[in-house]
Design an enzyme around this catalytic site. Structure first.
Site, mmCIF file in Angstrom:
data_model
loop_
_atom_site.group_PDB
_atom_site.id
_atom_site.type_symbol
_atom_site.label_atom_id
_atom_site.label_comp_id
_atom_site.label_asym_id
_atom_site.label_seq_id
_atom_site.Cartn_x
_atom_site.Cartn_y
_atom_site.Cartn_z
ATOM 1 N N SER A 121 0.927 -1.303 0.064
ATOM 2 C CA SER A 121 0.197 0.005 -0.047
ATOM 3 C C SER A 121 0.974 1.234 -0.117
ATOM 4 C CB SER A 121 -0.798 -0.010 1.161
ATOM 5 O OG SER A 121 -1.893 -1.030 1.294
ATOM 6 N N SER A 303 0.658 6.835 1.098
ATOM 7 C CA SER A 303 0.390 5.711 0.754
ATOM 8 C C SER A 303 -0.551 5.685 -0.548
ATOM 9 C CB SER A 303 -0.542 4.993 1.926
ATOM 10 O OG SER A 303 -1.621 5.650 2.483
ATOM 11 N N TYR A 304 -1.203 4.536 -0.732
ATOM 12 C CA TYR A 304 -1.902 4.295 -1.956
ATOM 13 C C TYR A 304 -3.215 5.073 -1.958
ATOM 14 C CZ TYR A 304 -3.886 1.823 -6.073
ATOM 15 O OH TYR A 304 -4.569 1.732 -7.365
ATOM 16 N N PRO A 305 -3.204 6.071 -3.186
ATOM 17 C CA PRO A 305 -4.290 7.190 -3.015
ATOM 18 C C PRO A 305 -5.564 6.697 -3.327
ATOM 19 C CG PRO A 305 -3.218 7.628 -4.766
ATOM 20 C CD PRO A 305 -2.401 6.203 -4.149
#
Length: 733
Positions: A121, A303-305
């Site tokens: 992530s 982190s992953y948006p």
């Protein structure tokens, strides 16, 4: 030594992951496809010493043609580790990649697993190393759910869009939209805008009156009192109450009550909330916000948006995340105080099972990022696809962006939505899409059959489409009120080759010519200016030619309105102008004006532009390469003779005596643009200024050395020209 082939979604991700896993000891080189870098190192994998090769995809794989060109690096590898984005679309790309590279891999030994999936992530050392130590398998069901969505959106969107566009563009001339599109997500998004617009338009303001009384005690600041009745709609009644209040000299405090309000901790950040805050606080459009967030993610700052989750898992290392911010010059002291005093866990949100909430992963200074300054005032235009839908309805001219970043529907957008409601409200309401998404989620969970869901949904929309076609008159009635018939639109420009009467040029998108006598409409090239071309006619159909131009610094070429939509020769396609026409003798055709192969793209030919004087030029008929030559020459012509060295067409150049750059005072010279030393300093290569990216070469290879002169239509095989083209190509390197 066995080889592990690893694939990430973006080149920057591949580089970051390789550096983390190799502890900075990887070597990098350009891949064999010339597009993506390859990072190599040795290490341990499944208890054995192996060689790692890390690269990235160049886009979605749509056919097996990509195998030889883009995945040759996978040849002979033993294992593959897929580092694609950890969402359903990422799973889908996993299987696109596998389809391309598995035929190139070595055969597996026994029942050994050779395909692995990394789940992560954020781009941090901890997250990447944990992902490598906990490899799983790609999820076929999630990939199938994306396949189903893509096929549904494509089939449904194409059917409705094609019908609407052909029906209405053939009847109305001022729609000002090149495509009247329909999309299962795009159209409900437009529906929300129009619904809000309708409510605003239907609201009828009514005047009312309020009473404001102020009281004070001694030197205390006056207090403004609220009126229990709030407001009245009759002014005389309001005045009566004002007069009554004025007679009072004192106010009595009847009671005092105290209340404490606690502001709850915010829930963790997901994509929708990030887009909302970026819009309200920073004035950023959704598409621009996602571009910035994805850049921060690939650089390891957040982190992953793309996530819908607002709940941190119980084992999430909040303290470790905070420690990453302890040295920040902006909030480092606050972070240290939190760590020393102890932290409360964030308010519990919702875990939808995708990714953790959007979280800062490491500190950054302004010098590192430089992206905290935002001065653009133009909108570049959930789930994480909201920005795409908003951008689509802006591009289609269904809405415009008003001050305050508010979306206002255009007449076309309003008419379309009202028409959908009139024929079939399901087409514009979000309910049917919501039902489809539930079925797709069941596919992803392995609880529904891919083919059954796909066929069932297609059957539903097939019936809706036929009903829509049969009922289109209902929407057409609304169109008639807002738009002008095509015969009443535009200005006379050129003569029709059938009736020899003037056709009208309709400038609104899509620009086109309409003959009201023949009741026929002819397409034209878009994103440029159109004017009559010297009243010259096409020798095949007697239609007067028009000239398309992208501007003084761009390119231009003549077009026959009839041939443009009805290619006269087998080797031609719709949408070709005279600069691509293979007519053997027409003075405007490729055969008469073509000079040689483009120096940058594979398939283009440099074609002389006889309208460009005195700043003469030739331009590629495929990409945006423009060659300026022989400025201020009196006359330039393409000869029927070819160069002995490269077989490009020779050019005949005439200069005035006073301005001739030719040696020994000569005024005329015939030679090859590419090879003749006399022309060496009279040729300059540039890129055309275009109004639309469609004119750029998709398959161009930069810096590939000398181009090849090519004479179209039966002039023999090409040879390589001399060093002039190498010098010209150097402009692009």
């Amino acid at each position: 030594m066995r080889t592990v082939f690893m694939v990430a979604e973006k080149p920057s991700l591949a580089q970051s992951i390789a550096k983390i896993l190799s502890k900075g000891s990887c070597s990098s080189r350009k891949g064999l496809n010339g597009a993506c870098s390859v990072h190599e190192y040795t290490g341990s994998f499944m208890g054995q010493n192996v060689r790692f090769k890390m690269t990235s995809v160049c886009g979605h794989v749509m056919s097996l043609d990509f195998i030889g060109k883009y995945f040759v690096e996978a040849k002979g590898c033993d294992y593959v580790v897929l580092w694609l984005d950890c969402d359903k679309e990422g799973e889908n790309i996993c299987f696109e990649v596998l389809d391309a590279i598995q035929p190139l891999m070595n055969m597996s030994y026994g029942n050994d697993c050779t395909v692995y999936r990394a789940k992560f992530s954020s781009i941090t050392d901890t997250d990447i190393c944990n992902a490598m130590n906990r490899l799983g398998e790609p999820n076929r069901n999630e990939a199938l759910s994306v396949d189903a969505r893509q096929e549904l959106d494509l089939r449904i969107g194409c059917a409705f869009t094609r019908f609407q566009t052909k029906y209405f563009q053939g009847k109305y001339g001022n729609l000002d939209s090149s495509l009247i599109s329909f999309g299962p997500c795009q159209t409900p998004t437009l529906g929300f805008c129009v619904e809000r617009h309708d409510k605003i338009q239907s609201f009828k303001p009514e005047a009312y009156w309020v009473i404001q009384a102020k009281v004070s005690s001694g030197k205390d600041s006056p207090l403004t009192l609220d009126w229990d009745r709030v407001r009245v709609f009759d002014r005389d009644v309001g005045q009566m109450f004002v007069n009554m209040a004025k007679t009072a000299k004192e106010a009595k405090v009847e009671s005092v009550s105290k209340k404490e309000k606690a502001k709850q901790r915010p829930i963790a950040l997901n994509t929708v909330e990030m887009l909302r805050v970026a819009s309200s606080a920073l004035g950023m459009g959704p598409q621009h916000t996602m571009q910035i967030a994805e850049r921060l993610y690939t650089q390891g700052y957040i982190s992953y948006p793309r996530t819908e989750t607002t709940h941190y898992p119980e084992n999430f290392d909040l303290k470790g995340t905070l420690k990453q911010q302890a040295n920040s010059s902006f909030w480092g002291e606050t972070v240290k105080a939190l760590l020393s005093e102890g932290i409360n866990r964030p308010k519990k949100g919702v875990d939808v099972g995708d990714h953790p909430p959007i979280t800062p992963m490491r500190a950054a200074s302004e010098n590192e990022l430089g992206i905290f300054t935002f001065t653009c005032l133009i909108l570049k235009c959930t789930d994480a696809s909201i920005p795409v839908h908003i951008n689509n309805i802006c591009q289609r001219n269904y809405v415009t962006v008003e001050s305050g970043r508010k979306l206002k529907p255009t007449n076309l957008g309003i008419v379309l939505v009202h028409g959908y409601y009139k024929i079939d409200a399901d087409l514009v309401l979000p309910t049917i899409r919501s039902a489809v998404e539930k079925q797709l989620n069941l596919i992803a969970l392995g609880k529904a059959n891919f083919h059954q869901v796909l066929q069932h949904t297609l059957d539903i929309f097939k019936r809706k489409f036929h009903y829509f076609v049969d009922s289109i008159a209902g929407m057409d009635e609304l169109m008639e009120v807002s738009f002008s018939p095509i015969a009443a639109t535009g200005k006379p420009l050129s003569r029709c080759g059938k009736c020899h009467r003037f056709m009208k040029y309709i400038q609104a998108k899509p620009s086109r010519l309409h003959c009201s006598h023949c009741d026929e409409t002819y397409s034209l090239p878009q994103n440029g200016a159109i004017k009559l071309y010297k009243e010259l006619k096409c020798p095949l159909d007697e239609f007067e030619l028009v000239l398309w131009t992208s501007g003084s610094r761009g390119k231009s070429y003549p077009v026959c309105p009839y041939c443009f939509s009805n290619p006269p020769f087998r080797d031609m396609k719709k949408g070709m102008g005279c600069n691509e026409c293979t007519h053997p003798s027409c003075q405007h055709s490729l055969n008469s004006l073509g000079i040689g192969q483009c120096v940058e793209c594979e398939t283009g030919v440099l074609v002389f532009d006889p309208t460009s004087g005195p700043k003469w030029r030739m331009a590629c008929n495929k990409c945006n390469v423009v060659v300026h030559f022989f400025e201020h020459a009196h006359k330039v012509q393409v000869s029927q003779d070819s160069c002995d060295s490269c077989e490009a067409s020779l050019v005949i150049v005439d200069f005035n005596k006073t301005r001739s750059p030719l040696p020994d005072g000569e005024t005329q010279h015939t030679g090859c643009v590419f090879c003749d030393p006399v022309f060496q300093d009279l040729v300059e290569l540039k890129h055309a200024t275009m109004r639309h990216p469609m004119h750029r070469a998709g398959g161009a290879r930069r810096g590939r050395g000398r181009g090849r002169g090519r004479r179209p239509v039966g002039r023999g095989n090409p040879k390589k020209p001399k060093d002039k083209m190498a010098a010209l190509a150097a402009y692009f390197v």
